[in-house]
Design an enzyme around this catalytic site. Structure first.
Site, mmCIF file in Angstrom:
data_model
loop_
_atom_site.group_PDB
_atom_site.id
_atom_site.type_symbol
_atom_site.label_atom_id
_atom_site.label_comp_id
_atom_site.label_asym_id
_atom_site.label_seq_id
_atom_site.Cartn_x
_atom_site.Cartn_y
_atom_site.Cartn_z
ATOM 1 N N THR A 179 3.690 -5.076 18.242
ATOM 2 C CA THR A 179 2.333 -4.542 18.142
ATOM 3 C C THR A 179 1.641 -4.844 19.455
ATOM 4 O O THR A 179 2.103 -5.691 20.215
ATOM 5 C CB THR A 179 1.568 -5.248 16.993
ATOM 6 O OG1 THR A 179 2.339 -5.190 15.798
ATOM 7 C CG2 THR A 179 0.222 -4.614 16.731
ATOM 8 N N ARG A 207 5.482 3.921 5.662
ATOM 9 C CA ARG A 207 5.116 2.504 5.600
ATOM 10 C C ARG A 207 3.963 2.211 6.546
ATOM 11 O O ARG A 207 3.930 2.669 7.683
ATOM 12 C CB ARG A 207 6.321 1.642 5.963
ATOM 13 C CG ARG A 207 6.066 0.130 5.978
ATOM 14 C CD ARG A 207 5.759 -0.380 7.368
ATOM 15 N NE ARG A 207 5.654 -1.854 7.411
ATOM 16 C CZ ARG A 207 5.294 -2.550 8.479
ATOM 17 N NH1 ARG A 207 5.004 -1.937 9.609
ATOM 18 N NH2 ARG A 207 5.219 -3.881 8.429
ATOM 19 N N VAL A 208 2.989 1.441 6.083
ATOM 20 C CA VAL A 208 1.866 1.003 6.904
ATOM 21 C C VAL A 208 1.825 -0.515 6.879
ATOM 22 O O VAL A 208 1.870 -1.125 5.807
ATOM 23 C CB VAL A 208 0.526 1.577 6.389
ATOM 24 C CG1 VAL A 208 -0.632 1.056 7.234
ATOM 25 C CG2 VAL A 208 0.565 3.100 6.405
ATOM 26 N N GLY A 209 1.751 -1.120 8.039
ATOM 27 C CA GLY A 209 1.700 -2.571 8.131
ATOM 28 C C GLY A 209 0.284 -3.101 8.211
ATOM 29 O O GLY A 209 -0.682 -2.449 7.804
ATOM 30 N N ASP A 210 0.157 -4.283 8.789
ATOM 31 C CA ASP A 210 -1.135 -4.960 8.797
ATOM 32 C C ASP A 210 -2.071 -4.496 9.899
ATOM 33 O O ASP A 210 -3.286 -4.682 9.803
ATOM 34 C CB ASP A 210 -0.932 -6.471 8.937
ATOM 35 C CG ASP A 210 -0.326 -6.839 10.280
ATOM 36 O OD1 ASP A 210 0.791 -6.358 10.565
ATOM 37 O OD2 ASP A 210 -0.953 -7.596 11.042
ATOM 38 N N THR A 230 0.161 -9.843 15.097
ATOM 39 C CA THR A 230 1.433 -9.162 15.324
ATOM 40 C C THR A 230 2.517 -9.934 14.588
ATOM 41 O O THR A 230 2.667 -11.138 14.791
ATOM 42 C CB THR A 230 1.774 -9.070 16.820
ATOM 43 O OG1 THR A 230 3.129 -8.609 16.964
ATOM 44 C CG2 THR A 230 1.620 -10.399 17.538
ATOM 45 N N GLY A 231 3.241 -9.243 13.727
ATOM 46 C CA GLY A 231 4.270 -9.936 12.973
ATOM 47 C C GLY A 231 4.722 -9.151 11.767
ATOM 48 O O GLY A 231 4.603 -7.917 11.736
ATOM 49 N N GLY A 233 4.199 -7.467 8.890
ATOM 50 C CA GLY A 233 2.948 -6.934 8.393
ATOM 51 C C GLY A 233 2.686 -7.140 6.923
ATOM 52 O O GLY A 233 1.539 -7.383 6.514
#
Length: 321
Positions: A179, A207-210, A230-231, A233
């Site tokens: 990220t 898919r949607v992350g953080d 960043t990681g 999510g």
């Protein structure tokens, strides 16, 4: 670390779970430091001219999106279906205004799409085809899919898919989360955060992350801090990572460093949340904790010295800017 009242602070990241030291060549390492310096300079020039924290984080993230080495914008990773789906968010600490987009491919700079949602609509989050139509209506610059392609990301997809077929254990964290982000405090004491990503290599389509989730991968509130994560999510979302740091500061009276490290090391890591955050406090302090092999990161304050690092090491001063 802290900064005096009238100074500014900008921190950036280019993703955690960096390329393993054993695979990092001196030339590639130098290229990452150069990319981080360009992003720091883009944000620094805004803040040094008494610009806003919001403009500074936008400029810094745009520079990172334009750099193919990082997983956002140009150079975003691919889904398992071989497509690029990008997410981004911005948040203004002055009033908690926020904007986010998800699942996009087309706008040259997804962070500008997120900012347009914040400034041009009554909403916070737009996704997919409707978000693309909105971006076109706003006159944002678009690029063809070939602009976003990089051989490195395409090869990473093929390697990951092959590993899945054979059941091999992929220990390379740089494939799992990447990220870019920026957080800043301007001379007036206002905070802002921005985050942008291509997601995880070979992620499920949709898919949607953080990163675009306000309170998880992006957070800014003048009373406490600005955070970009960043990681992994899913874990960052479940633990509301960004908001949790702010809450520890607000209610438990933790310092920025204590709050950020508590969340990253004591909460996220045991839950499988590999990664890190960059955070700037209301007083200009900053924290850059991570719990994995490394995190591409950098900081600049009013002294103008650009400082960057990749692994578990002190920030390197670049005084020859």
């Amino acid at each position: 670390m802290t900064s005096s009242d009238n100074n500014f602070t900008l921190a950036i990241h280019g993703g955690a779970g960096t390329i393993l030291r054993s695979k990092m060549t001196p030339e590639r390492e130098a290229a990452y430091h150069a990319g981080l310096r360009r992003a720091l300079e883009a944000g620094r020039s805004v803040l040094a001219s008494d610009g806003t924290a919001l403009d500074a984080v936008t400029a810094a993230v745009m520079a990172l999106e334009d750099e193919p080495l990082f997983n956002a914008g140009r150079g975003a990773v691919y889904t398992s279906a071989g497509k690029q789906e990008m997410d981004a968010a911005v948040m203004d600490g002055r009033n908690r205004a926020a904007g986010a987009v998800a699942g996009l491919c087309g706008p040259r700079n997804p962070v500008l799409a997120a900012r347009a949602v914040m400034e041009k609509t009554d909403h916070v989050f737009l996704i997919g085809a409707s978000a693309l139509e909105f971006c076109r209506d706003q006159g944002l610059a678009f690029e063809e899919p070939s602009y976003f392609f990089t051989e490195q990301r395409w090869n990473a997809l093929q390697e990951t898919l092959a590993m899945r077929q054979t059941g091999a254990d992929d220990r390379d964290e740089s494939r799992k989360h990447g990220t870019v982000g920026a957080v800043a405090r301007d001379r007036k004491g206002n905070l802002a955060a921005a985050t942008s990503t291509g997601g995880m290599t070979a992620k499920m389509p949709g898919r949607v992350g953080d990163s675009p989730v306000i309170g998880a991968g992006t957070w800014a509130d003048n009373e406490t801090c600005a955070v970009s994560g960043t990681g992994h999510g899913e874990i960052f979302i479940r633990y509301a990572a960004g908001h949790e740091i702010a809450s520890l500061m607000r209610y438990a009276r933790r310092s920025l460093e204590e709050a950020a490290r508590t969340v990253v090391v004591d909460m996220l890591a045991p839950a499988g949340g590999s990664g890190g955050v960059i955070a700037v406090g209301q007083d200009g302090s900053f924290a850059l904790p991570f719990n994995c092999a490394g995190m591409y990161r950098g900081v600049v304050t009013a002294d103008g010295i650009l400082r960057t690092a990749i692994y578990d090491e002190p920030l390197i001063d670049h005084k020859d800017r």
